[in-house]
Design an enzyme around this catalytic site. Structure first.
Site, mmCIF file in Angstrom:
data_model
loop_
_atom_site.group_PDB
_atom_site.id
_atom_site.type_symbol
_atom_site.label_atom_id
_atom_site.label_comp_id
_atom_site.label_asym_id
_atom_site.label_seq_id
_atom_site.Cartn_x
_atom_site.Cartn_y
_atom_site.Cartn_z
ATOM 1 N N ARG A 46 0.826 -1.103 0.006
ATOM 2 C CA ARG A 46 0.134 0.110 0.005
ATOM 3 C C ARG A 46 1.111 1.387 0.094
ATOM 4 N NH1 ARG A 46 -0.950 1.764 4.599
ATOM 5 N NH2 ARG A 46 -2.262 -0.211 5.424
ATOM 6 N N TYR A 98 -16.455 16.684 -15.695
ATOM 7 C CA TYR A 98 -16.843 15.297 -15.607
ATOM 8 C C TYR A 98 -18.168 14.882 -14.723
ATOM 9 C CZ TYR A 98 -16.285 10.232 -14.902
ATOM 10 O OH TYR A 98 -16.256 8.778 -14.983
ATOM 11 N N ASP A 170 -7.463 18.954 -14.016
ATOM 12 C CA ASP A 170 -7.644 17.550 -14.547
ATOM 13 C C ASP A 170 -7.272 17.532 -16.144
ATOM 14 O OD1 ASP A 170 -9.014 15.355 -15.717
ATOM 15 O OD2 ASP A 170 -10.749 15.532 -14.374
ATOM 16 N N LYS A 195 -7.968 6.671 -19.270
ATOM 17 C CA LYS A 195 -8.160 7.107 -20.808
ATOM 18 C C LYS A 195 -7.113 7.089 -21.481
ATOM 19 C CE LYS A 195 -12.054 7.701 -18.571
ATOM 20 N NZ LYS A 195 -12.434 8.846 -17.785
#
Ligand SMILES: *Cc1c(COP(=O)(O)O)cnc(C)c1O
Length: 381
Positions: A46, A98, A170, A195
């Site tokens: 982690r 978004y 973004d 993406k």
């Protein structure tokens, strides 16, 4: 090092133990210690994993930042940024964004006392009207999704700096092939690496890139404390995707332009949204801030009829009707019922997301096939 070299070699090294040119998929949760606290830099996956480290270094390199962080999704990356805030803090965000970002802002973080203001930022001066002492973060998407508005990152960063507010961009739509927000004054770059960075529609992932050590440390602390990390296999896939980002983007841009030109001249089309048109309201900013205009194109057919929109997306053969964008294959989408369904109709229509709007993620197939496909579907209405 130039961008086209950075995508392949930026901050990368061959595996020190074997010389493997690609980092192995370190499918391990933990690492042996010779005595308590004595280890080779990794304790628990982690906190850190070598495959993820290689990817995080690549993220930093392509965005011209010093520090990269990888997450289990784009929204997990956004969640990490928002956890820098405290109850009572305010965020100013672009109003055309978004749907999932809008949802996490209003449905999750508003419950924790963070306030959000959604405004048009095409004129950066407008932002100052909304800044208060409580404003801690400005959130920008450019090009905006799905309306392709362009925000002047440099102008917004001047406002942010003047008021000592963090600026996050973004950069999912543009990718660093087209624009590098840190160079334009942003503090944080965020990606849905699902993406274009991944580029093959086979992984869900998020990224943050920053240049400031103190900010990076805060984000690493949240990443490790909250735990929304990605696994080594996904890290490997996105690292592989980044190696061809520049060649894919070049073709996405060429095909995007050809599709935009075809649509704008088609008799059944009312309006095409693509930042490369000289009459696009923010064309000058797009030209200044972006190296090309990208592969995302939205359009509305004449008569603004939802039935026509459905007929088109249902009958496209090469363009697949699906959520998401940025993969090698062309996709079509109906924002009002898909990506933007979580935004109320009145809010949505204020920014132009009408029921007949179709969004295309233009892939890297042969352009003649893509145009023939669009043409046959448009001929059905
Ligand atoms: C997809 C997307 C996100 C969310 O990323 P996930 O990887 O789906 O969590 C955020 N911003 C933009 C612009 C996106 O397209």
């Amino acid at each position: 090092m130039k961008f086209n070299t950075k995508t392949i070699h930026g901050n990368q090294q061959h595996d020190p133990s074997t010389g493997a040119v690609m980092p192995p998929i370190y499918q391990t949760s933990t690492y042996a210690q010779t005595s308590p606290g004595n280890h080779k830099g990794y304790e628990y996956s982690r906190t850190g994993n070598p495959t993820r480290t290689a990817l995080e270094n690549a993220f930093a390199s392509i965005e011209n930042g010093k520090f990269g962080l990888a997450f289990g999704s784009g929204l997990a990356a956004i969640d990490c940024v928002l956890k820098l805030l405290n109850p009572g803090d305010e965020v100013i965000s672009t109003n055309d964004l978004y749907g999932g970002s809008y949802r996490i802002f209003t449905k999750i973080f508003e419950n924790f006392g963070v306030k959000f203001k959604f405004i048009g930022m095409e004129n950066a001066g407008n932002i100052e009207n909304y800044i208060s002492k409580k404003t801690k973060l400005i959130w920008v998407e450019t090009p905006t999704n799905p309306m392709m508005n362009i925000i002047d990152i440099e102008a917004v960063s001047k406002v942010a700096k003047k008021h000592q507010v963090l600026l996050a961009v973004d950069n999912t739509f543009a990718t660093p092939y087209l624009q590098t927000p840190l160079d334009l004054g942003a503090d944080i770059v965020m990606h849905s690496a699902t993406k274009y960075l991944g580029g093959h529609s086979d992984v869900v992932m998020g990224a943050l890139i920053v240049d400031n050590k103190e900010l990076a440390d805060k984000l690493y602390f949240i990443q490790n404390s909250c735990g929304a990390v990605c696994g080594p296999m996904d890290s490997f896939l996105v690292l592989r995707g980044i190696k061809t980002l520049h060649v894919r983007m070049q073709r996405h841009c060429e095909n995007g332009k050809a599709v935009a030109m075809f649509l704008v001249n088609h008799p059944k089309i009312e309006k095409v949204y693509w930042p490369g048109f000289e009459n696009h309201p923010n064309y000058e900013i797009a030209k200044k801030q972006m190296r090309d205009f990208g592969g995302m194109v939205s359009f509305v057919t004449k008569g603004n009829n939802i039935k026509d929109a459905f007929k088109i997306v249902e009958n496209l053969k090469i363009f697949t009707l699906a959520e998401s964008l940025g993969g090698v294959e062309s996709l079509s989408g109906h924002p009002a019922s898909m990506t933007h369904a979580s935004i109320p109709k009145e809010e949505r229509e204020k920014t132009g997301v009408v029921d007949s709007l179709i969004r295309l993620s233009v892939g890297i197939e042969d352009i003649d096939d893509l145009i023939a496909d669009l043409n046959q579907a448009l001929n059905l209405i």
